[in-house]
Design a protein around this motif. Sequence first.
Motif, PDB file in Angstrom:
ATOM      1  N   ASN A 315     -47.345   3.645 -11.694  1.00  0.00           N
ATOM      2  CA  ASN A 315     -46.433   3.011 -10.741  1.00  0.00           C
ATOM      3  C   ASN A 315     -45.112   3.768 -10.638  1.00  0.00           C
ATOM      4  OD1 ASN A 315     -48.435   1.117 -10.624  1.00  0.00           O
ATOM      5  ND2 ASN A 315     -47.146  -0.638 -11.085  1.00  0.00           N
ATOM      6  N   LEU A 316     -44.591   4.194 -11.796  1.00  0.00           N
ATOM      7  CA  LEU A 316     -43.341   4.951 -11.801  1.00  0.00           C
ATOM      8  C   LEU A 316     -43.480   6.239 -10.993  1.00  0.00           C
ATOM      9  CD1 LEU A 316     -42.322   4.639 -15.584  1.00  0.00           C
ATOM     10  CD2 LEU A 316     -41.207   3.494 -13.663  1.00  0.00           C
ATOM     11  N   CYS A 317     -44.556   6.960 -11.232  1.00  0.00           N
ATOM     12  CA  CYS A 317     -44.742   8.248 -10.557  1.00  0.00           C
ATOM     13  C   CYS A 317     -45.011   8.071  -9.067  1.00  0.00           C
ATOM     14  CB  CYS A 317     -45.871   9.029 -11.226  1.00  0.00           C
ATOM     15  SG  CYS A 317     -45.470   9.589 -12.900  1.00  0.00           S
ATOM     16  N   GLN A 318     -45.821   7.086  -8.717  1.00  0.00           N
ATOM     17  CA  GLN A 318     -46.115   6.853  -7.308  1.00  0.00           C
ATOM     18  C   GLN A 318     -44.849   6.430  -6.562  1.00  0.00           C
ATOM     19  OE1 GLN A 318     -48.943   3.725  -6.506  1.00  0.00           O
ATOM     20  NE2 GLN A 318     -49.461   4.561  -4.493  1.00  0.00           N
ATOM     21  N   GLY A 319     -44.063   5.552  -7.165  1.00  0.00           N
ATOM     22  CA  GLY A 319     -42.825   5.124  -6.523  1.00  0.00           C
ATOM     23  C   GLY A 319     -41.874   6.287  -6.293  1.00  0.00           C
ATOM     24  N   ALA A 320     -41.693   7.130  -7.309  1.00  0.00           N
ATOM     25  CA  ALA A 320     -40.799   8.285  -7.165  1.00  0.00           C
ATOM     26  C   ALA A 320     -41.292   9.216  -6.076  1.00  0.00           C
ATOM     27  CB  ALA A 320     -40.687   9.013  -8.498  1.00  0.00           C
ATOM     28  N   MET A 321     -42.595   9.471  -6.028  1.00  0.00           N
ATOM     29  CA  MET A 321     -43.133  10.358  -4.992  1.00  0.00           C
ATOM     30  C   MET A 321     -42.912   9.795  -3.598  1.00  0.00           C
ATOM     31  SD  MET A 321     -46.590  12.189  -6.408  1.00  0.00           S
ATOM     32  CE  MET A 321     -47.507  10.698  -6.775  1.00  0.00           C
ATOM     33  N   LEU A 322     -43.128   8.479  -3.447  1.00  0.00           N
ATOM     34  CA  LEU A 322     -42.945   7.862  -2.133  1.00  0.00           C
ATOM     35  C   LEU A 322     -41.479   7.933  -1.693  1.00  0.00           C
ATOM     36  CD1 LEU A 322     -45.258   4.764  -2.647  1.00  0.00           C
ATOM     37  CD2 LEU A 322     -45.608   6.558  -0.932  1.00  0.00           C
ATOM     38  N   ALA A 323     -40.557   7.681  -2.613  1.00  0.00           N
ATOM     39  CA  ALA A 323     -39.137   7.738  -2.273  1.00  0.00           C
ATOM     40  C   ALA A 323     -38.710   9.153  -1.910  1.00  0.00           C
ATOM     41  CB  ALA A 323     -38.304   7.209  -3.446  1.00  0.00           C
ATOM     42  N   ILE A 324     -39.165  10.125  -2.689  1.00  0.00           N
ATOM     43  CA  ILE A 324     -38.787  11.515  -2.430  1.00  0.00           C
ATOM     44  C   ILE A 324     -39.418  12.011  -1.133  1.00  0.00           C
ATOM     45  CG2 ILE A 324     -39.059  13.877  -3.294  1.00  0.00           C
ATOM     46  CD1 ILE A 324     -38.778  12.669  -6.138  1.00  0.00           C
ATOM     47  N   HIS A 325     -40.662  11.636  -0.887  1.00  0.00           N
ATOM     48  CA  HIS A 325     -41.325  12.041   0.359  1.00  0.00           C
ATOM     49  C   HIS A 325     -40.575  11.499   1.571  1.00  0.00           C
ATOM     50  CE1 HIS A 325     -44.576  12.862   3.211  1.00  0.00           C
ATOM     51  NE2 HIS A 325     -44.440  11.620   3.635  1.00  0.00           N
ATOM     52  N   MET A 343     -27.595  10.277  -3.151  1.00  0.00           N
ATOM     53  CA  MET A 343     -29.043  10.060  -3.073  1.00  0.00           C
ATOM     54  C   MET A 343     -29.776  10.992  -4.028  1.00  0.00           C
ATOM     55  SD  MET A 343     -31.627   8.419  -1.972  1.00  0.00           S
ATOM     56  CE  MET A 343     -31.160   7.450  -0.544  1.00  0.00           C
ATOM     57  N   GLN A 344     -29.301  12.220  -4.167  1.00  0.00           N
ATOM     58  CA  GLN A 344     -29.925  13.139  -5.118  1.00  0.00           C
ATOM     59  C   GLN A 344     -29.854  12.581  -6.539  1.00  0.00           C
ATOM     60  OE1 GLN A 344     -28.375  17.186  -4.718  1.00  0.00           O
ATOM     61  NE2 GLN A 344     -30.266  17.685  -3.634  1.00  0.00           N
ATOM     62  N   ASN A 345     -28.754  11.986  -6.888  1.00  0.00           N
ATOM     63  CA  ASN A 345     -28.605  11.405  -8.222  1.00  0.00           C
ATOM     64  C   ASN A 345     -29.649  10.312  -8.442  1.00  0.00           C
ATOM     65  OD1 ASN A 345     -27.642  10.113 -10.621  1.00  0.00           O
ATOM     66  ND2 ASN A 345     -25.572  10.842 -10.181  1.00  0.00           N
ATOM     67  N   VAL A 346     -29.828   9.464  -7.427  1.00  0.00           N
ATOM     68  CA  VAL A 346     -30.806   8.382  -7.549  1.00  0.00           C
ATOM     69  C   VAL A 346     -32.220   8.941  -7.640  1.00  0.00           C
ATOM     70  CG1 VAL A 346     -31.806   6.370  -6.406  1.00  0.00           C
ATOM     71  CG2 VAL A 346     -29.327   6.721  -6.371  1.00  0.00           C
ATOM     72  N   LEU A 347     -32.583   9.833  -6.727  1.00  0.00           N
ATOM     73  CA  LEU A 347     -33.948  10.368  -6.701  1.00  0.00           C
ATOM     74  C   LEU A 347     -34.280  11.125  -7.980  1.00  0.00           C
ATOM     75  CD1 LEU A 347     -34.059  11.713  -3.020  1.00  0.00           C
ATOM     76  CD2 LEU A 347     -35.208   9.665  -3.895  1.00  0.00           C
ATOM     77  N   ALA A 348     -33.340  11.919  -8.454  1.00  0.00           N
ATOM     78  CA  ALA A 348     -33.575  12.678  -9.686  1.00  0.00           C
ATOM     79  C   ALA A 348     -33.754  11.750 -10.869  1.00  0.00           C
ATOM     80  CB  ALA A 348     -32.426  13.646  -9.924  1.00  0.00           C
ATOM     81  N   ASP A 349     -32.983  10.668 -10.906  1.00  0.00           N
ATOM     82  CA  ASP A 349     -33.092   9.701 -11.992  1.00  0.00           C
ATOM     83  C   ASP A 349     -34.458   9.009 -11.954  1.00  0.00           C
ATOM     84  OD1 ASP A 349     -32.190   8.397 -14.222  1.00  0.00           O
ATOM     85  OD2 ASP A 349     -30.519   7.392 -13.243  1.00  0.00           O
ATOM     86  N   LEU A 350     -34.915   8.647 -10.760  1.00  0.00           N
ATOM     87  CA  LEU A 350     -36.237   8.026 -10.620  1.00  0.00           C
ATOM     88  C   LEU A 350     -37.333   8.990 -11.078  1.00  0.00           C
ATOM     89  CD1 LEU A 350     -35.736   6.355  -7.114  1.00  0.00           C
ATOM     90  CD2 LEU A 350     -35.813   5.192  -9.325  1.00  0.00           C
ATOM     91  N   ALA A 351     -37.204  10.251 -10.710  1.00  0.00           N
ATOM     92  CA  ALA A 351     -38.191  11.258 -11.115  1.00  0.00           C
ATOM     93  C   ALA A 351     -38.186  11.458 -12.626  1.00  0.00           C
ATOM     94  CB  ALA A 351     -37.900  12.582 -10.403  1.00  0.00           C
ATOM     95  N   LEU A 352     -37.003  11.460 -13.225  1.00  0.00           N
ATOM     96  CA  LEU A 352     -36.891  11.629 -14.671  1.00  0.00           C
ATOM     97  C   LEU A 352     -37.556  10.476 -15.406  1.00  0.00           C
ATOM     98  CD1 LEU A 352     -35.643  13.347 -16.960  1.00  0.00           C
ATOM     99  CD2 LEU A 352     -33.579  11.946 -16.734  1.00  0.00           C
ATOM    100  N   GLU A 353     -37.326   9.254 -14.939  1.00  0.00           N
ATOM    101  CA  GLU A 353     -37.962   8.082 -15.542  1.00  0.00           C
ATOM    102  C   GLU A 353     -39.471   8.173 -15.458  1.00  0.00           C
ATOM    103  OE1 GLU A 353     -37.872   4.856 -17.771  1.00  0.00           O
ATOM    104  OE2 GLU A 353     -35.970   5.463 -16.868  1.00  0.00           O
TER     105      GLU A 353
END
Length: 552
Positions: A315-325, A343-353
């Motif tokens: 779920n974490l990975c799918q959510g990050a991919m959808l947001a970044i896409h 926005m970069q700060n948020v997206l990078a943090d989601l990807a890191l998680e």
Amino acid sequence: MAMSDEHLLNQPGVNQPPPLADYNAWAADTLLQYWVSQFGGAWARERLHAYGELVGGELMRAGFEANRFLPELLSHDGSGERIDLVRYHPAYHRLMAEAVDAGLVSLPWRERRSGSRLVRAALFYLHNQADAGSCCPLTMSCASVSALRCEPTLAQYWEPRITAAPYDGRNLPFYDKDSLTIGMAMTERQGGSDVRANTTRAYPSGTNARVPSFELVGHKWFCSAPMSDAFLVLAYTDNGMSCFLAPRWRPDGGKNAIEIQRLKDKLGNLSNASSEVEFHRAFAWRVGEEGRGINTILQMVALCRFDCMLAAAANLCQGAMLAIHHTGGREAFGQPLHRQPLMQNVLADLALEAEAGLAIALRTAHALDNRGDPLEDAVVRLGTAIGKYWTCKRVPQHSYECMECVGGVGFINDNPLARLYRDAPVNAIWEGSGNLQCLDILRVMQRETRLFDAFLGELYGAEGLDERFDRYLRRLVAQLRVSDQQQYLARQLIESLALAWQGATLLRHGESMIAEAFISARLCSDGQMYGTLPANIDCSALIARAQPKVAG
């Protein structure tokens, strides 16, 4: 409106990226490919590529269908006879059929080669992104083998059929089917997670197929996947809590006395039917030693808990991919959305998680492949509980942040993020809530010190790789040695353990850039919300690594 303005109406694709659809979910996922390779699963690339093609296309569409057309309970037939039949949409059966054929149930048991648990975990991760609901019967069927082996005579008959393909969803007696699925019925209304408060009783009825048989009387508050061919059930005998296998059809061909009272009207996990059932002297075989039912069924529950952790990572990975896409194909306030600093700060943090969650999930899968080694056994025992607690807890807020990145589009049920958000809480609740995981870990710390010390060896394996990690680990170990108020502070302690384990895993097995970012953001920062990364983080690199690799 002037005629010259008509071109503004109903223009497709105007500042709106295309949905992430019809893509290969394996080929698009750099993080999954990396961690599967790190832990020895590269031999299955072609297999994972083939299933990824299905997941990103046909199965993703089937997942939407199965969650739109929900399971339906037919308690009686037209003549008034009790049938207790749950009817599913064909899309659900398609999801089950492809998953069983791909080995999500059988792989760890039938293909005894190095990395089989890891590869099965990667397949499960992919399938979860198409539909989380069908993962429930797949998990229970796969995990049931470990419990059934406590009764070898039963296992000899049932295991080959549980691990067989193709999938057979027909409503027939178990002996008329070559492929079987298994469910589980543990909890009751008055006890919930405290199964010792159960009241269901089991009465001896002789022997069947050289195994002691019983009749079950009682009620179960949660019986998931009620069209399974049999269910592992906890009930009391005169000798204490025991484990039983109750088939949906009796060995003599009659319908077993398992009555479905209703299907649960759940928040999420909709494609999977969850039910309340009653046993009216239902036939069952005893599994394992009488009076040791909890120990027996925990063989199954432990593997189910691992799948909860794995589903959370998916779920974490799918959510990050959808947001970044989405943000990568949209402009706001005069520039590409994914290039704006906040926005970069948020997206990078989601990807890191997402990567940190996936790293410890597949580290645990690797440990499952190498049981027998004291360190790997400790990772299986404690890592599953720590990972289930922490990763599952992170998903709801993470899913929400991903939805916020996408905006109103993500709040619409046609968007996969809406379903991801609805499904987010379930893995933290099923197979033992967060508090139970914490108490379990404390129990190991206090009573199985050698096992806990072995797990600390996993953390000490990263010592010397980063001075900041070393300081964090020293403080953590000092806190763990203090016994006062350990239960009251359990969540803080387990959170620190989880972060230390993620840091150690990334330091030892991950890319240095990811480990550096994680230690700066999670071990050395006070940021509470996603999007509070320190200024030294290379956000663009984190985003690029997690961005789905699709054509166009």
